[in-house]
Design a protein around this motif. Structure first.
Motif, PDB file in Angstrom:
ATOM      1  N   GLN A 102     -49.828  17.402 -13.845  1.00 38.64           N
ATOM      2  CA  GLN A 102     -50.487  16.578 -14.858  1.00 38.64           C
ATOM      3  C   GLN A 102     -50.868  15.201 -14.320  1.00 38.64           C
ATOM      4  OE1 GLN A 102     -48.532  16.136 -18.690  1.00 38.64           O
ATOM      5  NE2 GLN A 102     -49.941  17.685 -19.443  1.00 38.64           N
ATOM      6  N   ARG A 103     -50.049  14.650 -13.445  1.00 36.29           N
ATOM      7  CA  ARG A 103     -50.341  13.318 -12.904  1.00 36.29           C
ATOM      8  C   ARG A 103     -51.655  13.292 -12.131  1.00 36.29           C
ATOM      9  NH1 ARG A 103     -44.658  13.668 -11.992  1.00 36.29           N
ATOM     10  NH2 ARG A 103     -43.516  12.213 -13.327  1.00 36.29           N
ATOM     11  N   THR A 104     -52.087  14.450 -11.663  1.00 34.32           N
ATOM     12  CA  THR A 104     -53.345  14.541 -10.917  1.00 34.32           C
ATOM     13  C   THR A 104     -54.552  14.617 -11.838  1.00 34.32           C
ATOM     14  OG1 THR A 104     -52.214  15.712  -9.122  1.00 34.32           O
ATOM     15  CG2 THR A 104     -54.614  15.877  -9.181  1.00 34.32           C
ATOM     16  N   TYR A 105     -54.392  15.249 -13.005  1.00 28.72           N
ATOM     17  CA  TYR A 105     -55.541  15.563 -13.843  1.00 28.72           C
ATOM     18  C   TYR A 105     -55.561  14.867 -15.201  1.00 28.72           C
ATOM     19  CZ  TYR A 105     -56.214  19.261 -10.423  1.00 28.72           C
ATOM     20  OH  TYR A 105     -56.405  19.956  -9.254  1.00 28.72           O
ATOM     21  N   PHE A 106     -54.472  14.186 -15.581  1.00 30.22           N
ATOM     22  CA  PHE A 106     -54.409  13.557 -16.898  1.00 30.22           C
ATOM     23  C   PHE A 106     -54.114  12.071 -16.770  1.00 30.22           C
ATOM     24  CE2 PHE A 106     -53.562  18.010 -17.546  1.00 30.22           C
ATOM     25  CZ  PHE A 106     -54.199  18.323 -18.723  1.00 30.22           C
ATOM     26  N   SER A 107     -54.385  11.326 -17.843  1.00 33.13           N
ATOM     27  CA  SER A 107     -54.143   9.885 -17.833  1.00 33.13           C
ATOM     28  C   SER A 107     -52.643   9.601 -17.793  1.00 33.13           C
ATOM     29  CB  SER A 107     -54.748   9.230 -19.073  1.00 33.13           C
ATOM     30  OG  SER A 107     -54.037   9.611 -20.244  1.00 33.13           O
ATOM     31  N   GLN A 108     -52.318   8.429 -17.326  1.00 27.73           N
ATOM     32  CA  GLN A 108     -50.920   8.029 -17.207  1.00 27.73           C
ATOM     33  C   GLN A 108     -50.220   8.028 -18.563  1.00 27.73           C
ATOM     34  OE1 GLN A 108     -50.415   4.272 -15.256  1.00 27.73           O
ATOM     35  NE2 GLN A 108     -48.220   4.193 -15.582  1.00 27.73           N
ATOM     36  N   SER A 109     -50.933   7.582 -19.605  1.00 31.27           N
ATOM     37  CA  SER A 109     -50.309   7.517 -20.932  1.00 31.27           C
ATOM     38  C   SER A 109     -50.022   8.914 -21.477  1.00 31.27           C
ATOM     39  CB  SER A 109     -51.206   6.744 -21.902  1.00 31.27           C
ATOM     40  OG  SER A 109     -52.460   7.386 -22.059  1.00 31.27           O
ATOM     41  N   THR A 110     -50.927   9.869 -21.212  1.00 36.20           N
ATOM     42  CA  THR A 110     -50.713  11.251 -21.660  1.00 36.20           C
ATOM     43  C   THR A 110     -49.490  11.844 -20.980  1.00 36.20           C
ATOM     44  OG1 THR A 110     -53.063  11.630 -22.102  1.00 36.20           O
ATOM     45  CG2 THR A 110     -51.696  13.575 -21.721  1.00 36.20           C
ATOM     46  N   VAL A 111     -49.382  11.641 -19.687  1.00 37.20           N
ATOM     47  CA  VAL A 111     -48.237  12.162 -18.937  1.00 37.20           C
ATOM     48  C   VAL A 111     -46.946  11.521 -19.442  1.00 37.20           C
ATOM     49  CG1 VAL A 111     -47.173  12.409 -16.673  1.00 37.20           C
ATOM     50  CG2 VAL A 111     -49.650  12.616 -16.904  1.00 37.20           C
ATOM     51  N   ALA A 112     -46.980  10.206 -19.663  1.00 34.30           N
ATOM     52  CA  ALA A 112     -45.784   9.501 -20.131  1.00 34.30           C
ATOM     53  C   ALA A 112     -45.335  10.018 -21.491  1.00 34.30           C
ATOM     54  CB  ALA A 112     -46.062   7.999 -20.200  1.00 34.30           C
ATOM     55  N   THR A 113     -46.298  10.284 -22.382  1.00 31.72           N
ATOM     56  CA  THR A 113     -45.966  10.824 -23.706  1.00 31.72           C
ATOM     57  C   THR A 113     -45.327  12.200 -23.584  1.00 31.72           C
ATOM     58  OG1 THR A 113     -47.746   9.596 -24.788  1.00 31.72           O
ATOM     59  CG2 THR A 113     -46.907  11.551 -25.932  1.00 31.72           C
ATOM     60  N   ASN A 114     -45.914  13.062 -22.761  1.00 28.16           N
ATOM     61  CA  ASN A 114     -45.376  14.410 -22.589  1.00 28.16           C
ATOM     62  C   ASN A 114     -43.984  14.392 -21.973  1.00 28.16           C
ATOM     63  OD1 ASN A 114     -47.654  15.650 -23.667  1.00 28.16           O
ATOM     64  ND2 ASN A 114     -48.667  15.848 -21.691  1.00 28.16           N
ATOM     65  N   ILE A 115     -43.770  13.508 -21.016  1.00 29.55           N
ATOM     66  CA  ILE A 115     -42.443  13.404 -20.385  1.00 29.55           C
ATOM     67  C   ILE A 115     -41.412  12.919 -21.390  1.00 29.55           C
ATOM     68  CG2 ILE A 115     -41.089  12.120 -18.682  1.00 29.55           C
ATOM     69  CD1 ILE A 115     -43.479  12.268 -16.801  1.00 29.55           C
ATOM     70  N   SER A 116     -41.785  11.944 -22.224  1.00 27.81           N
ATOM     71  CA  SER A 116     -40.828  11.426 -23.210  1.00 27.81           C
ATOM     72  C   SER A 116     -40.429  12.512 -24.207  1.00 27.81           C
ATOM     73  CB  SER A 116     -41.419  10.219 -23.947  1.00 27.81           C
ATOM     74  OG  SER A 116     -42.490  10.603 -24.786  1.00 27.81           O
ATOM     75  N   ARG A 117     -41.377  13.378 -24.559  1.00 33.78           N
ATOM     76  CA  ARG A 117     -41.056  14.481 -25.462  1.00 33.78           C
ATOM     77  C   ARG A 117     -40.190  15.517 -24.755  1.00 33.78           C
ATOM     78  NH1 ARG A 117     -47.182  15.162 -27.991  1.00 33.78           N
ATOM     79  NH2 ARG A 117     -47.057  13.379 -29.427  1.00 33.78           N
ATOM     80  N   TYR A 118     -40.510  15.760 -23.499  1.00 31.90           N
ATOM     81  CA  TYR A 118     -39.736  16.774 -22.791  1.00 31.90           C
ATOM     82  C   TYR A 118     -38.284  16.346 -22.599  1.00 31.90           C
ATOM     83  CZ  TYR A 118     -37.876  20.107 -19.610  1.00 31.90           C
ATOM     84  OH  TYR A 118     -37.064  21.066 -19.067  1.00 31.90           O
ATOM     85  N   LYS A 119     -38.016  15.070 -22.481  1.00 33.99           N
ATOM     86  CA  LYS A 119     -36.636  14.602 -22.317  1.00 33.99           C
ATOM     87  C   LYS A 119     -35.756  15.076 -23.480  1.00 33.99           C
ATOM     88  CE  LYS A 119     -37.511  10.517 -19.470  1.00 33.99           C
ATOM     89  NZ  LYS A 119     -37.519   9.030 -19.423  1.00 33.99           N
ATOM     90  N   ILE A 120     -36.354  15.177 -24.668  1.00 36.37           N
ATOM     91  CA  ILE A 120     -35.610  15.685 -25.825  1.00 36.37           C
ATOM     92  C   ILE A 120     -35.438  17.191 -25.702  1.00 36.37           C
ATOM     93  CG2 ILE A 120     -35.607  15.901 -28.337  1.00 36.37           C
ATOM     94  CD1 ILE A 120     -37.321  13.346 -28.424  1.00 36.37           C
ATOM     95  N   VAL A 121     -36.521  17.878 -25.338  1.00 36.72           N
ATOM     96  CA  VAL A 121     -36.458  19.335 -25.141  1.00 36.72           C
ATOM     97  C   VAL A 121     -35.401  19.690 -24.110  1.00 36.72           C
ATOM     98  CG1 VAL A 121     -37.724  21.338 -24.270  1.00 36.72           C
ATOM     99  CG2 VAL A 121     -38.858  19.722 -25.810  1.00 36.72           C
ATOM    100  N   SER A 122     -35.341  18.920 -23.045  1.00 32.59           N
ATOM    101  CA  SER A 122     -34.444  19.219 -21.923  1.00 32.59           C
ATOM    102  C   SER A 122     -32.980  19.278 -22.337  1.00 32.59           C
ATOM    103  CB  SER A 122     -34.635  18.172 -20.819  1.00 32.59           C
ATOM    104  OG  SER A 122     -33.758  18.405 -19.749  1.00 32.59           O
ATOM    105  N   ILE A 123     -32.621  18.492 -23.332  1.00 35.57           N
ATOM    106  CA  ILE A 123     -31.235  18.473 -23.803  1.00 35.57           C
ATOM    107  C   ILE A 123     -30.798  19.874 -24.233  1.00 35.57           C
ATOM    108  CG2 ILE A 123     -29.688  17.587 -25.597  1.00 35.57           C
ATOM    109  CD1 ILE A 123     -31.457  15.055 -25.648  1.00 35.57           C
ATOM    110  N   TYR A 124     -31.716  20.623 -24.826  1.00 35.70           N
ATOM    111  CA  TYR A 124     -31.386  21.923 -25.396  1.00 35.70           C
ATOM    112  C   TYR A 124     -31.797  23.103 -24.509  1.00 35.70           C
ATOM    113  CZ  TYR A 124     -31.179  18.724 -29.327  1.00 35.70           C
ATOM    114  OH  TYR A 124     -30.893  17.654 -30.128  1.00 35.70           O
ATOM    115  N   LEU A 125     -32.901  22.949 -23.771  1.00 29.31           N
ATOM    116  CA  LEU A 125     -33.440  24.099 -23.040  1.00 29.31           C
ATOM    117  C   LEU A 125     -33.585  23.875 -21.540  1.00 29.31           C
ATOM    118  CD1 LEU A 125     -36.339  25.129 -25.479  1.00 29.31           C
ATOM    119  CD2 LEU A 125     -33.990  25.986 -25.444  1.00 29.31           C
ATOM    120  N   GLY A 126     -33.343  22.672 -21.081  1.00 29.23           N
ATOM    121  CA  GLY A 126     -33.633  22.321 -19.691  1.00 29.23           C
ATOM    122  C   GLY A 126     -32.950  23.178 -18.647  1.00 29.23           C
TER     123      GLY A 126
END
Length: 207
Positions: free
Chosen positions: A33-57
């Protein structure tokens, strides 16, 4: 050959791994994603995934099923942070984006939760907004002139806070009393100005 093809598509070379965890797959996904998407989009997705990771990571990415998703959703609903149904749906979407990408890149065989049902979101047709009287009351208790100006820009233009914070002098056209909105501030990983809007569509507001 498939590994070389993935290298050409993503710049990442990884052999297919039947025990690859969702955390590992997500790392490759965000690198892509860092290659093809804006920095803010990647940052938003990573922040959401940090929550997902707690349960499914730590679960095997190719083995995540409906029960795993239901467990995550139930835990999010019980959370003291009071996540809204819409925000929980963002978590569901995040999982599916990563797994679908993993299938496309052939890191995993399939995504068994592609059709997992999202939570129902009730739309409130009644808009909550500040009236001019409400806004004047707000201004009356704000003493700092810079904060007053900031609030006035938000109220009279309707632009986002991050867009208002990113305004520089050259964006202002005094002749036609307008402001070009072509940047925003992000506060993830340090506050910085990004020279584009979230949807990459610049526009001008008139005062």
């Amino acid at each position: 050959a498939k590994a070389v093809e993935r290298k050409l598509k993503t710049g990442i070379i990884v052999e297919k791994d039947p025990i690859m965890t969702l955390d590992t797959l997500s790392n490759y996904y965000f690198e892509y994603q860092r290659t093809y998407f804006s920095q803010s989009t990647v940052a938003t997705n990573i922040s959401r995934y940090k929550i997902v990771s707690i349960y499914l990571g730590k679960k095997k990415a190719g083995k995540i099923d409906k029960k795993d998703m239901e467990m995550m959703v139930n835990q999010l609903k019980k959370s003291s942070k009071n996540y809204s149904n819409m925000y929980i749906n963002h978590m569901i979407e995040t999982v599916n984006k990563i797994l679908n990408w993993g299938v496309m890149m052939e890191y995993i065989e399939y995504n068994s939760v592609a059709n997992f049902k999202k939570m129902k979101v009730t739309k409130d047709n009644e808009l909550n907004y500040l009236t001019i009287d409400d806004f004047n009351k707000l201004l009356s208790v704000v003493e700092d002139e810079q904060y007053q100006l900031f609030l006035m820009i938000l109220f009279y233009t309707g632009i986002r806070c991050g867009e208002a914070l990113a305004i520089q002098y050259h964006q202002i056209n005094h002749q036609n009393r307008s402001i070009l909105i072509n940047a925003h501030m992000i506060a993830k990983g340090g506050v910085k100005r990004e020279p584009s809007r979230k949807n990459n569509k610049n526009y001008r507001v008139y005062l």
